[in-house]
Design a protein around this motif. Structure first.
Motif, PDB file in Angstrom:
ATOM      1  N   SER A 290      48.198  42.722  13.007  1.00  0.00           N
ATOM      2  CA  SER A 290      47.184  43.265  12.110  1.00  0.00           C
ATOM      3  C   SER A 290      46.166  44.010  12.973  1.00  0.00           C
ATOM      4  O   SER A 290      46.108  43.812  14.196  1.00  0.00           O
ATOM      5  CB  SER A 290      46.480  42.144  11.344  1.00  0.00           C
ATOM      6  OG  SER A 290      45.706  41.359  12.250  1.00  0.00           O
ATOM      7  N   TYR A 291      45.365  44.826  12.349  1.00  0.00           N
ATOM      8  CA  TYR A 291      44.324  45.552  13.082  1.00  0.00           C
ATOM      9  C   TYR A 291      43.421  44.579  13.845  1.00  0.00           C
ATOM     10  O   TYR A 291      43.153  44.762  15.037  1.00  0.00           O
ATOM     11  CB  TYR A 291      43.511  46.405  12.100  1.00  0.00           C
ATOM     12  CG  TYR A 291      42.270  46.996  12.700  1.00  0.00           C
ATOM     13  CD1 TYR A 291      42.346  48.101  13.543  1.00  0.00           C
ATOM     14  CD2 TYR A 291      41.015  46.446  12.427  1.00  0.00           C
ATOM     15  CE1 TYR A 291      41.197  48.650  14.104  1.00  0.00           C
ATOM     16  CE2 TYR A 291      39.868  46.994  12.975  1.00  0.00           C
ATOM     17  CZ  TYR A 291      39.968  48.091  13.821  1.00  0.00           C
ATOM     18  OH  TYR A 291      38.834  48.617  14.376  1.00  0.00           O
ATOM     19  N   GLU A 292      42.951  43.540  13.173  1.00  0.00           N
ATOM     20  CA  GLU A 292      42.030  42.576  13.785  1.00  0.00           C
ATOM     21  C   GLU A 292      42.673  41.881  14.978  1.00  0.00           C
ATOM     22  O   GLU A 292      42.039  41.693  16.017  1.00  0.00           O
ATOM     23  CB  GLU A 292      41.563  41.535  12.752  1.00  0.00           C
ATOM     24  CG  GLU A 292      40.708  42.095  11.632  1.00  0.00           C
ATOM     25  CD  GLU A 292      41.503  42.838  10.541  1.00  0.00           C
ATOM     26  OE1 GLU A 292      42.755  42.723  10.472  1.00  0.00           O
ATOM     27  OE2 GLU A 292      40.854  43.556   9.753  1.00  0.00           O
ATOM     28  N   LYS A 293      43.937  41.484  14.840  1.00  0.00           N
ATOM     29  CA  LYS A 293      44.622  40.812  15.948  1.00  0.00           C
ATOM     30  C   LYS A 293      44.890  41.774  17.107  1.00  0.00           C
ATOM     31  O   LYS A 293      44.843  41.378  18.264  1.00  0.00           O
ATOM     32  CB  LYS A 293      45.925  40.168  15.468  1.00  0.00           C
ATOM     33  CG  LYS A 293      45.668  38.915  14.646  1.00  0.00           C
ATOM     34  CD  LYS A 293      46.944  38.211  14.255  1.00  0.00           C
ATOM     35  CE  LYS A 293      46.595  36.955  13.474  1.00  0.00           C
ATOM     36  NZ  LYS A 293      47.780  36.285  12.956  1.00  0.00           N
ATOM     37  N   ALA A 294      45.134  43.049  16.794  1.00  0.00           N
ATOM     38  CA  ALA A 294      45.341  44.044  17.857  1.00  0.00           C
ATOM     39  C   ALA A 294      44.057  44.221  18.666  1.00  0.00           C
ATOM     40  O   ALA A 294      44.105  44.254  19.907  1.00  0.00           O
ATOM     41  CB  ALA A 294      45.796  45.371  17.258  1.00  0.00           C
ATOM     42  N   VAL A 295      42.919  44.307  17.989  1.00  0.00           N
ATOM     43  CA  VAL A 295      41.642  44.441  18.691  1.00  0.00           C
ATOM     44  C   VAL A 295      41.426  43.235  19.602  1.00  0.00           C
ATOM     45  O   VAL A 295      41.071  43.385  20.775  1.00  0.00           O
ATOM     46  CB  VAL A 295      40.469  44.607  17.699  1.00  0.00           C
ATOM     47  CG1 VAL A 295      39.125  44.480  18.406  1.00  0.00           C
ATOM     48  CG2 VAL A 295      40.573  45.945  16.970  1.00  0.00           C
ATOM     49  N   LYS A 296      41.674  42.051  19.071  1.00  0.00           N
ATOM     50  CA  LYS A 296      41.509  40.830  19.875  1.00  0.00           C
ATOM     51  C   LYS A 296      42.455  40.808  21.076  1.00  0.00           C
ATOM     52  O   LYS A 296      42.090  40.377  22.170  1.00  0.00           O
ATOM     53  CB  LYS A 296      41.732  39.590  19.004  1.00  0.00           C
ATOM     54  CG  LYS A 296      40.572  39.254  18.111  1.00  0.00           C
ATOM     55  CD  LYS A 296      40.816  37.932  17.390  1.00  0.00           C
ATOM     56  CE  LYS A 296      39.604  37.418  16.711  1.00  0.00           C
ATOM     57  NZ  LYS A 296      39.266  37.966  15.449  1.00  0.00           N
ATOM     58  N   GLU A 297      43.694  41.268  20.886  1.00  0.00           N
ATOM     59  CA  GLU A 297      44.670  41.299  21.973  1.00  0.00           C
ATOM     60  C   GLU A 297      44.226  42.260  23.082  1.00  0.00           C
ATOM     61  O   GLU A 297      44.331  41.940  24.266  1.00  0.00           O
ATOM     62  CB  GLU A 297      46.051  41.685  21.434  1.00  0.00           C
ATOM     63  CG  GLU A 297      47.157  41.662  22.460  1.00  0.00           C
ATOM     64  CD  GLU A 297      47.604  40.285  22.918  1.00  0.00           C
ATOM     65  OE1 GLU A 297      48.387  40.216  23.890  1.00  0.00           O
ATOM     66  OE2 GLU A 297      47.184  39.261  22.314  1.00  0.00           O
ATOM     67  N   TYR A 298      43.741  43.445  22.710  1.00  0.00           N
ATOM     68  CA  TYR A 298      43.223  44.381  23.721  1.00  0.00           C
ATOM     69  C   TYR A 298      42.064  43.750  24.482  1.00  0.00           C
ATOM     70  O   TYR A 298      41.988  43.850  25.713  1.00  0.00           O
ATOM     71  CB  TYR A 298      42.753  45.692  23.076  1.00  0.00           C
ATOM     72  CG  TYR A 298      43.842  46.718  22.927  1.00  0.00           C
ATOM     73  CD1 TYR A 298      44.359  47.381  24.037  1.00  0.00           C
ATOM     74  CD2 TYR A 298      44.347  47.038  21.677  1.00  0.00           C
ATOM     75  CE1 TYR A 298      45.360  48.334  23.907  1.00  0.00           C
ATOM     76  CE2 TYR A 298      45.344  47.992  21.530  1.00  0.00           C
ATOM     77  CZ  TYR A 298      45.839  48.633  22.645  1.00  0.00           C
ATOM     78  OH  TYR A 298      46.837  49.577  22.519  1.00  0.00           O
ATOM     79  N   GLU A 299      41.156  43.108  23.765  1.00  0.00           N
ATOM     80  CA  GLU A 299      40.000  42.478  24.421  1.00  0.00           C
ATOM     81  C   GLU A 299      40.447  41.361  25.356  1.00  0.00           C
ATOM     82  O   GLU A 299      39.949  41.243  26.474  1.00  0.00           O
ATOM     83  CB  GLU A 299      39.016  41.966  23.365  1.00  0.00           C
ATOM     84  CG  GLU A 299      38.320  43.099  22.629  1.00  0.00           C
ATOM     85  CD  GLU A 299      37.549  42.668  21.388  1.00  0.00           C
ATOM     86  OE1 GLU A 299      37.716  41.498  20.932  1.00  0.00           O
ATOM     87  OE2 GLU A 299      36.783  43.505  20.859  1.00  0.00           O
ATOM     88  N   TYR A 300      41.409  40.563  24.908  1.00  0.00           N
ATOM     89  CA  TYR A 300      41.918  39.465  25.737  1.00  0.00           C
ATOM     90  C   TYR A 300      42.629  39.993  26.987  1.00  0.00           C
ATOM     91  O   TYR A 300      42.461  39.467  28.079  1.00  0.00           O
ATOM     92  CB  TYR A 300      42.861  38.597  24.896  1.00  0.00           C
ATOM     93  CG  TYR A 300      43.527  37.497  25.676  1.00  0.00           C
ATOM     94  CD1 TYR A 300      42.788  36.397  26.122  1.00  0.00           C
ATOM     95  CD2 TYR A 300      44.884  37.547  25.973  1.00  0.00           C
ATOM     96  CE1 TYR A 300      43.390  35.377  26.848  1.00  0.00           C
ATOM     97  CE2 TYR A 300      45.496  36.530  26.697  1.00  0.00           C
ATOM     98  CZ  TYR A 300      44.735  35.456  27.133  1.00  0.00           C
ATOM     99  OH  TYR A 300      45.334  34.459  27.853  1.00  0.00           O
TER     100      TYR A 300
END
Length: 182
Positions: free
Chosen positions: A142-152
């Motif tokens: 999902s968009y939200e999980k993709a953002v979190k993955e990039y940040e992680y």
């Protein structure tokens, strides 16, 4: 190609490599990359597991790669998405260009980003290097999980360079999708 996103100013981002010292830059690489999504608003990326001159890192990245000699950007992005994700796509619009550097390998990257919607799935056609050296796999998020993955994944030097390059593009793509109910 339908050109949604025409009311959006195409992003033009200039980034420097703050992770490695710049001795010199001796070549440019013209690259076609895409934010890829399906009709359920799931986004598709590649995961690369690297252990090379850049260090050991697991990354999330947009699918894409180098534009071949005498190849236009639209042909390049369609070819790269077929190879890396196994998808045929509709190119919605160009999101913009991110100019960045990999000082460690003396390279200037000219990343041309597109927004693409999946039309059909098929087999991937990865190179031996993509299989054996980068262990490329597909991420569906999902968009939200993709953002979190990039940040992680910005916890490594290379991960930070990739996140700085791709998060603004992902945010812009989401704005276009939402604005046009794509």
């Amino acid at each position: 190609m339908e050109m949604y996103g025409e009311n959006y100013e195409k992003l033009k981002i200039e980034l420097q490599d703050t992770e490695w010292k710049c001795d010199y830059i001796d070549h440019d690489r013209n690259i076609a990359r895409a934010i890829v999504y399906d009709d359920k608003e799931q986004f598709y990326f590649v995961r690369a597991e690297r252990d090379d001159d850049f260090g050991k890192a697991t990354l999330i990245e947009t699918a894409g790669g180098g534009v071949e000699e005498n190849e236009d950007l639209l042909s390049a992005i369609k070819r790269e998405l077929k190879e890396e994700l196994g998808v045929k796509v509709e190119v919605i619009c160009k999101i913009g260009v991110v100019s960045d550097y990999y000082n460690l390998i003396h390279r200037h990257n000219i990343n041309n980003y597109f927004l693409c919607r999946i039309k059909s799935f098929g087999d991937r056609n990865l190179t031996e290097d993509e299989i054996n050296s980068f262990h490329l796999s597909t991420l569906k998020l999902s968009y939200e999980k993709a953002v979190k993955e990039y940040e992680y994944r910005a916890n490594t030097r290379l991960g930070k360079l990739v996140a700085n390059r791709e998060l603004p593009i992902l945010h812009q793509a989401k704005e276009i999708i939402d604005a046009y109910n794509l």
